[in-house]
Write a protein that holds these residues in place. Structure first.
Motif, mmCIF file in Angstrom:
data_model
loop_
_atom_site.group_PDB
_atom_site.id
_atom_site.type_symbol
_atom_site.label_atom_id
_atom_site.label_comp_id
_atom_site.label_asym_id
_atom_site.label_seq_id
_atom_site.Cartn_x
_atom_site.Cartn_y
_atom_site.Cartn_z
ATOM 1 N N GLN A 29 -10.942 -0.827 6.358
ATOM 2 C CA GLN A 29 -10.226 -1.378 5.184
ATOM 3 C C GLN A 29 -10.366 -2.788 5.021
ATOM 4 O OE1 GLN A 29 -6.062 -0.028 5.136
ATOM 5 N NE2 GLN A 29 -6.735 2.194 5.135
ATOM 6 N N GLY A 46 0.807 -4.252 4.028
ATOM 7 C CA GLY A 46 0.588 -2.760 4.801
ATOM 8 C C GLY A 46 -0.915 -2.569 4.540
ATOM 9 N N ALA A 68 0.761 -1.272 0.103
ATOM 10 C CA ALA A 68 0.155 -0.193 -0.039
ATOM 11 C C ALA A 68 0.738 1.137 0.080
ATOM 12 C CB ALA A 68 -1.059 0.039 1.121
ATOM 13 N N ARG A 100 3.544 6.854 13.529
ATOM 14 C CA ARG A 100 3.171 5.587 12.414
ATOM 15 C C ARG A 100 3.046 4.474 13.438
ATOM 16 N NH1 ARG A 100 7.754 6.419 8.443
ATOM 17 N NH2 ARG A 100 7.621 4.268 8.000
ATOM 18 N N ARG A 123 -4.978 -1.559 6.981
ATOM 19 C CA ARG A 123 -4.765 -0.983 8.382
ATOM 20 C C ARG A 123 -5.653 -0.557 9.353
ATOM 21 N NH1 ARG A 123 0.855 0.505 5.736
ATOM 22 N NH2 ARG A 123 2.468 0.611 7.435
#
Ligand SMILES: Nc1ncnc2c1ncn2[C@@H]1O[C@H](COP(=O)(O)OP(=O)(O)O)[C@@H](O)[C@H]1O
Length: 299
Positions: A170, A163, A108, A244, A166
């Protein structure tokens, strides 16, 4: 090599149940140097399918047929190819201890960085979130991932999605689009190691290969001078790296709860080879289970 010689190192098994045909080609024994590469192996499987009359006009067998056929061929180099076509394809090639998979790697983050590099409106918007260590809104990322999963290569070869998802929304979107993974691999790594890996990470813009200054340095001086650092990986952005990670911790449980039955937790703090060995074990087991299931139905 003429075509009859090309088949020699292979033991090919064809299984088809309903709409999930599986081609298995196994190549055993012999010298490492003689081992054919992945493209050659697949070509041989396709040649075999064609010659065995199982592949006509470039198309696979009819959907509703059920077929189990084994062709024992000569024994030569060690290699295994698993080829699941139509509903998803997994190709796994074992070259002695070095194992490679023919799945399409869809990351991603890479999709987003490609949009940024292309200067698109989506890219510009995405960068604002990435700079802050935040998740890019679903309106942007979900469609990108969906289109990539629908690409002919992903449909043909199968995919490894990196990725994504998340967040639970999604994951739900992925399911609604009809994409269901066979396996969910969770790499577990202590936070201090993650930060060290991210800050030392370098990208070769020519080959796209990822290096690490300490753990996987560039092979040549030439590569070392051209590698670059991702804009969100720099030392100054260490606090963004932490953000993150924070975002990850906030969402991970909700995502995991949607894949409880297929999660494999892998200790990701070791060397690349150690981590890979665990993943290889999980994939091999998955393929064996699929094979067993098909065998039970066949009996
Ligand atoms: N699935 C996703 N949803 C939303 N944003 C994403 C997603 N994947 C990547 N991003 C954005 O791209 C950034 C970099 O992601 P990625 O390249 O996957 O990082 P890493 O390789 O460090 O895990 C993330 O911090 C986030 O802003």
């Amino acid at each position: 090599m003429d075509s009859s010689v090309m088949f020699e190192p292979f033991e090919i098994e064809v299984l088809q149940i309903g709409s999930s045909p599986i081609w298995l080609a196994k190549c055993i024994g012999g010298e490492k140097d003689n081992a054919p590469d992945e493209a050659e192996c697949l070509q041989q499987v396709h040649n075999y399918q064609y010659q065995a009359g199982l592949w006509s006009s470039g198309k696979s067998m009819g959907h509703d047929m059920w077929i189990r056929r084994t062709a024992r061929l000569q024994i030569l180099p060690q290699i295994n190819v698993w080829h699941l076509s139509r509903e998803g394809e997994i190709v796994s090639i074992h070259f002695w201890s070095c194992v490679q998979y023919g799945l399409v790697h869809i990351a991603a983050g890479d999709l987003l960085r490609a949009e940024i590099a292309a200067g698109s409106e989506n890219g510009k918007q995405a960068k604002e979130y990435m700079d802050k260590g935040k998740l890019v809104p679903n309106e942007i990322i979900v469609t990108m991932v969906k289109e990539r999963l629908n690409g002919s290569d992903s449909r043909e070869k199968g995919w490894l999605l990196d990725g994504y998802p998340r967040s639970s929304s999604q994951a739900i979107a992925l399911k609604e689009f009809g994409f269901q993974p066979d396996l969910f691999i969770l790499l577990e790594v202590p936070e201090e190691i993650l930060v060290e890996r991210v800050v030392g990470r370098r990208l070769d813009p020519v080959t796209g290969k990822i290096y690490h200054l300490k753990y996987s340095p560039p092979e040549t001086e030439e590569i070392a001078t051209r590698v670059t650092q991702r804009f969100d990986d720099t030392e100054e952005k260490a606090c963004i790296v932490k953000l993150r990670l924070q975002t990850h911790h906030q969402n991970v449980e909700a995502v995991l709860s949607m894949y409880e039955d297929i999660i494999v937790k892998v200790n990701g703090s070791g060397s690349k080879q150690e981590v890979f060995t665990q993943i290889d074990g999980a994939l091999t087991q998955l393929l064996e289970q699929k094979q067993e299931k098909l065998g039970t139905v066949a009996a």
